[in-house]
Design an enzyme around this catalytic site. Structure first.
Site, PDB file in Angstrom:
ATOM      1  CG  PHE A  33      -9.315  16.241  -7.621  1.00  0.00           C
ATOM      2  CD1 PHE A  33      -8.382  16.895  -8.393  1.00  0.00           C
ATOM      3  CD2 PHE A  33      -9.260  14.861  -7.525  1.00  0.00           C
ATOM      4  CE1 PHE A  33      -7.402  16.177  -9.065  1.00  0.00           C
ATOM      5  CE2 PHE A  33      -8.292  14.132  -8.188  1.00  0.00           C
ATOM      6  CZ  PHE A  33      -7.358  14.800  -8.966  1.00  0.00           C
TER       7      PHE A  33
ATOM      8  CG  ASP B  88      -1.868   1.146   1.281  1.00  0.00           C
ATOM      9  OD1 ASP B  88      -2.348   1.554   0.215  1.00  0.00           O
ATOM     10  OD2 ASP B  88      -2.113   1.663   2.383  1.00  0.00           O
ATOM     11  CE  LYS B  89      -0.387   7.315  -2.213  1.00  0.00           C
ATOM     12  NZ  LYS B  89      -0.301   8.277  -1.082  1.00  0.00           N
TER      13      LYS B  89
END
Length: 983
Positions: free
Chosen positions: A631, A467-468
């Site tokens: 966004f 994962d980041k």
């Protein structure tokens, strides 16, 4: 190598797994005249999609994908199922199919349907819904013993000794005493059952703790306390601040005056940023809580689904004239396993138990078996064949005299030392020692071994999926750079911005009368005035003001008091700077607003319609928020239209990624170059621009925008088209650079793992630009390495063309979004996985929890290699459980991933030593221990064969009584694992 891989459609998962591919396309060349043989012999030659050239233009594809499903099936020659197929594994396939069929018959899944939920009246629900209970246990009271025994005797080694032990009840086959066979087998089973019982009891305690949490339920008679497991669809549940949301709900009401609240979703999607949720306006306007029962209203919710980022529903109030209809979206929902971060909220339950988003995105835990155990199981079968051959030889030399079949079976029992039952026990004892050594290693403090059966898997990994957010990064953003085109400011020159901002607002305040006079000029005259080159001070002022206004950040102040018991009330709040925190859906936004505060322009208040800024001189600037454009992954930008209350000027501010903003800003010669420079430094860049609007321009835009939002068909496209009409010739203000702080020693750890031969994939739910930036800054992708960004695809034709483009790239990292990945796997599963496995690194962004687990399973199926998944949030649990080896990191996102993982570490840098040192050592020691035990069994069997040969091939045991036990059970030997180099 990559160019030799053809592209052909995958018709179904079953066809991909069971059908043998006949032939490949040849990669002769992209020319239109190049001949390519069809991979399938199709019954209908008009199926042009299967025989299309690799370089066919996009016009060659049919827009209607239904044609693809109507293609005739290929004539694929299937392997004949005979005796060879049955012996080589067909029996296992048939048994598994029968078991799956029986399970499907006994546990038929209920069809999920849309529902109508009446507020506060669960009894009006037409269908029965599942209980709102969490269950992570593998077994129950009735299935525990059968389940554990099945997991043990599915291995040939234990099954063989069960048969051998049972044969001792036959007098003609009895050799020695019963305890010589049953004592070792009973010891193995007792140790296994005790270990599983302890683990199961711990899971039961964790589930009971969660299901017993108390919540306030609103009824006609007032508030009552109910357990989480007793909550039903239609209940009105009150959730306090910092309390976990027990089920999926629609947000009806909040104590916050703005009608919105923040929730923490780190245990659901892995993002630590708070999400803004908006209450249903009809119920928020009600004077008191009790009025929720005085209205006749219901919620229509779509059927339960996996997607945590979308929701469609409606709220209807029937007792008003006319009836009120309000559309519901994702911003009106509160998913289970999230936590309320501000205020007190009340919601109506729409999904419970197995139908909640969090449970549907969590896979059931599986019993992980190490590759070494599987290899030993196959080796045991080979030893069994050797045992049978040796017994046949002894009976043959005996001359098949008398009841030779009884002698044959007795020889099988006498030579059973070739297959040592003590091998499994010795390995389990050795693995326990490995786990103890890992947890006692001072170089990796805080490491916990939760699954002690697979430590040697750490040394046999090929694919590492990480994962980041919170794993590679700390999720802490720091503002580093501001570039205005002609001048650049870094961390050491921020004081210059502060001085220029202070001087600018001081002059503005002293010339207030002049500004008021000029503001009375016609707006058209101002907009058509000749452009004058602005000074650096005015440019800095405009840039900082744009950064302070263009965002979705909300300042939050801690409450000093509590709300009333029966009515929601606004609590007393401390509005000092020390008590203010910023919350937003992205840490980039918070970092930008914190930077503007550090240079003097502070965001002090914001609600749904306005925001207030405080200048360095203490003046409060009030802006009315006219429109907000959030966004999206498609637009890669966000915008806001505000009106200055003091001057009545309307300004459209917008910021976004450089690839999206470069086409909407005025011509410049520095943006592309500076974006590249910041990206090479590992900074996340945002381009900020603005456009001044007249009253007439905004009124025209508002009319078209409102009309587009009321459209029933293609609403998203029409709204985007209206917004794009404003995004023209915008004035470029600045370029910002924000750094995401990496975990300690991430770069050397990834470098070491790459040098060790591991292929590293990053699976994240974050944006594509963010994921690409972190991949470069963490050196997951080297700076000299090319990166191929997979374009968004929605159809089979687009996926084919994009795979063609990617096929020509060599030694480049792949970056792909979750939606595009889904399309590729639907039509070109085998080709995509084969191409991706050749990449040195792969980055998958916008991946959901289930999609992460699916990628892990694909690598296991297509490559047959061992995989490892690393994560720190609740959204990583499915991926961790699906991998052959799961590692959880205890971080800001809680301990859910750590508790579900096989190994738990405190920092990412500890993974290097865990894999390279402990993993490899555990594998080497287990291999040496296995060889030792097997060689010992072969020696004992050889001695038995010599003894029987001396006494005319009589089936008489060499070892009697406890000597036989000592040869089988490790308790009565001097711990052979000491001689294997463990201690």
């Amino acid at each position: 190598m990559a160019e030799q891989i053809p592209l052909y459609p995958v018709r179904s998962a079953a066809a991909a797994a069971s059908c043998k591919r006949a032939a490949y396309f040849s990669a002769a060349g992209p020319g239109p005249g190049a001949e390519r043989s069809s991979r399938y012999q199709l019954e209908d030659e008009s199926a042009h999609l299967d025989e299309m050239p690799l370089m066919m233009s996009e016009e060659g594809f049919e827009n209607d994908e239904s044609d693809y499903h109507k293609l005739p099936r290929a004539r694929i020659v299937r392997r004949k199922r005979g005796l060879e197929w049955f012996v080589c594994g067909g029996w296992k396939f048939l048994c598994t199919s029968c078991c799956d069929w029986l399970i499907n018959i006994c546990q038929r899944k209920k069809e999920l349907k849309a529902r109508t939920v009446w507020l506060g009246y669960p009894e009006k629900c037409e269908e029965k819904h599942p209980r709102n209970s969490i269950k992570n246990q593998k077994y129950n009271v009735f299935t525990f013993i059968p389940g554990v025994l099945y997991e043990q005797f599915k291995f040939f080694l234990n099954l063989y000794f069960l048969v051998v032990s049972c044969s001792q009840f036959v007098p003609a086959l009895k050799i020695g005493y019963l305890y010589t066979y049953w004592a070792p087998l009973g010891f193995v089973l007792a140790v296994t059952i005790m270990r599983e019982a302890i683990d199961e009891f711990r899971r039961f305690q964790r589930d009971k703790e969660v299901n017993s949490q108390l919540y306030s339920k609103l009824t006609v008679r007032g508030k009552v306390q109910v357990k989480s497991s007793d909550i039903q669809v239609g209940d009105l549940i009150i959730v306090e601040k910092d309390q976990r949301i027990p089920s999926d709900m629609v947000f009806l009401r909040t104590s916050e005056k703005a009608g919105s609240c923040f929730i923490r979703t780190d245990q659901l999607d892995g993002e630590t940023d708070w999400k803004l949720k908006v209450a249903v306006s009809c119920t928020q306007r009600l004077p008191a809580l009790g009025d929720l029962f005085s209205i006749n209203a219901y919620v229509y919710a779509q059927k339960p689904q996996l997607d945590i980022h979308s929701f469609e529903g409606t709220f209807t109030r029937e007792d008003s004239d006319p009836p009120i209809h309000e559309s519901l979206s994702i911003e009106n929902t509160l998913w289970a396993s999230t936590v309320v971060a501000s205020g007190t909220i009340i919601g109506v339950v729409i999904y419970t138990g197995k139908e909640t988003r969090s449970v549907m995105n969590t896979s059931n835990p599986k019993n992980k078996v190490g590759l070494l155990d599987l290899e030993l199981n196959q080796l045991t079968k080979a030893l069994f064949l050797a045992l049978v051959a040796l017994s046949v030889v002894m009976v043959t030399l005996q001359g098949f005299s008398g009841p030779w079949y009884r002698s044959l079976f007795r020889f099988l029992l006498l030579f059973s030392y070739i297959i040592p039952i003590s091998l499994r026990v010795n390995l389990d004892m050795g693995k326990a020692a490995y786990g103890w050594m890992i947890m006692k290693d001072e170089n990796i403090p805080g490491t916990v071994v939760r699954t002690s059966t697979i430590p040697e898997e750490l040394g046999r990994l090929v694919y590492l999926l990480t994962d980041k957010t919170g794993t590679l990064t700390r999720n802490e953003m720091v503002f580093k750079r501001l570039h205005l085109g002609t001048v650049s400011y870094g961390t050491d020159t921020m004081d210059e911005i502060q001085n220029q901002l202070m001087n600018s607002y001081s002059q503005t305040q002293s010339q207030a009368s002049g500004n008021n006079a000029s503001s009375t000029l016609p707006r058209k005259a101002q907009s058509s005035a000749p452009k004058v080159r602005k000074s650096v001070s005015s440019r800095v002022n405009e840039a900082v003001k744009a950064v302070a206004l263009c965002h979705n950040v909300t300042p939050v102040y801690e409450a000093r008091g509590a709300a009333g018991e029966t009515e929601f009330a606004e609590a007393d709040q401390d509005f000092s700077d020390d008590n203010r925190t910023y919350q937003a859906s992205s840490p980039d936004e918070v970092a930008l607003v914190q930077w503007t505060e550090s240079v003097g322009l502070t965001l002090v208040n914001r609600d749904l319609t306005s925001m207030q800024l405080r200048t360095p001189s203490g003046q409060i600037l009030t802006y009315c928020i006219l429109q907000t454009f959030p966004f999206t992954s498609e637009s890669k930008r966000m915008g806001v239209i505000v009106r200055d209350e003091s001057t009545a000027e309307i300004t459209f501010y917008m910021k976004g990624a450089d690839v999206a903003m470069s086409t909407v800003v005025q011509y410049n010669d520095w943006l592309e170059e500076e974006c590249g420079n910041m990206a090479r430094e590992g900074l996340r860049t945002l381009v900020v621009a603005k456009r001044a609007l007249t009253d007439e321009q905004y009124q025209d835009f508002e009319n078209r925008y409102n009309q587009a939002k009321l459209s029933i068909h293609d609403r998203t496209l029409k709204v985007a088209a209206v917004v794009e009409s404003l995004e023209r010739e915008m004035e470029l203000l600045c370029l910002t650079g924000v750094e995401d702080q990496l975990q300690t020693d991430v770069r050397p750890t990834l470098e070491m793992l790459r040098n060790a031969g591991l292929k590293i994939w990053m699976l994240t739910g974050d944006k594509l630009e963010t994921a690409t930036c972190i991949a470069k800054s963490s050196h997951l992708v080297s700076r000299t390495q090319d990166t191929h960004v997979f374009r968004p695809v929605t159809s089979r034709g687009e996926a084919h063309l994009e795979l063609n483009a990617f096929r020509r790239k060599h030694d480049c990292a792949l970056v792909i979004s979750g939606d595009s990945l889904e399309v590729c796997l639907k039509y070109y599963e085998h080709e995509f996985v084969e191409l991706a496995c050749q990449c040195p690194a792969v980055v998958c962004c916008r991946c959901g929890p289930t999609q992460k687990a699916h990628i892990v399973k694909l690598l296991q199926q297509h490559t047959g290699r061992r995989t490892c998944a690393i994560g720190d949030g609740g959204n990583d649990v499915s991926m961790i459980q699906a991998a052959d080896c799961g590692i959880g990191i205890e971080g800001k996102e809680g301990r859910q991933a750590s508790l579900a993982a096989d190994f738990s570490v405190s920092q990412f840098k500890h993974i290097g030593r865990l894999l390279v040192v402990h993993g490899r050592s555990s594998y080497k020691r287990s291999a040496a221990l296995s060889q030792f035990v097997m060689h010992r069994g072969l020696i004992i069997s050889t001695m038995q064969a010599v003894f029987s040969s001396v006494f005319y091939f009589a089936s008489v045991p060499l070892y009697q009584g406890f000597l036989m036990v000592g040869c089988r059970c490790p308790v009565f030997r001097q711990h052979p694992w000491r001689h294997a180099g463990l201690l």
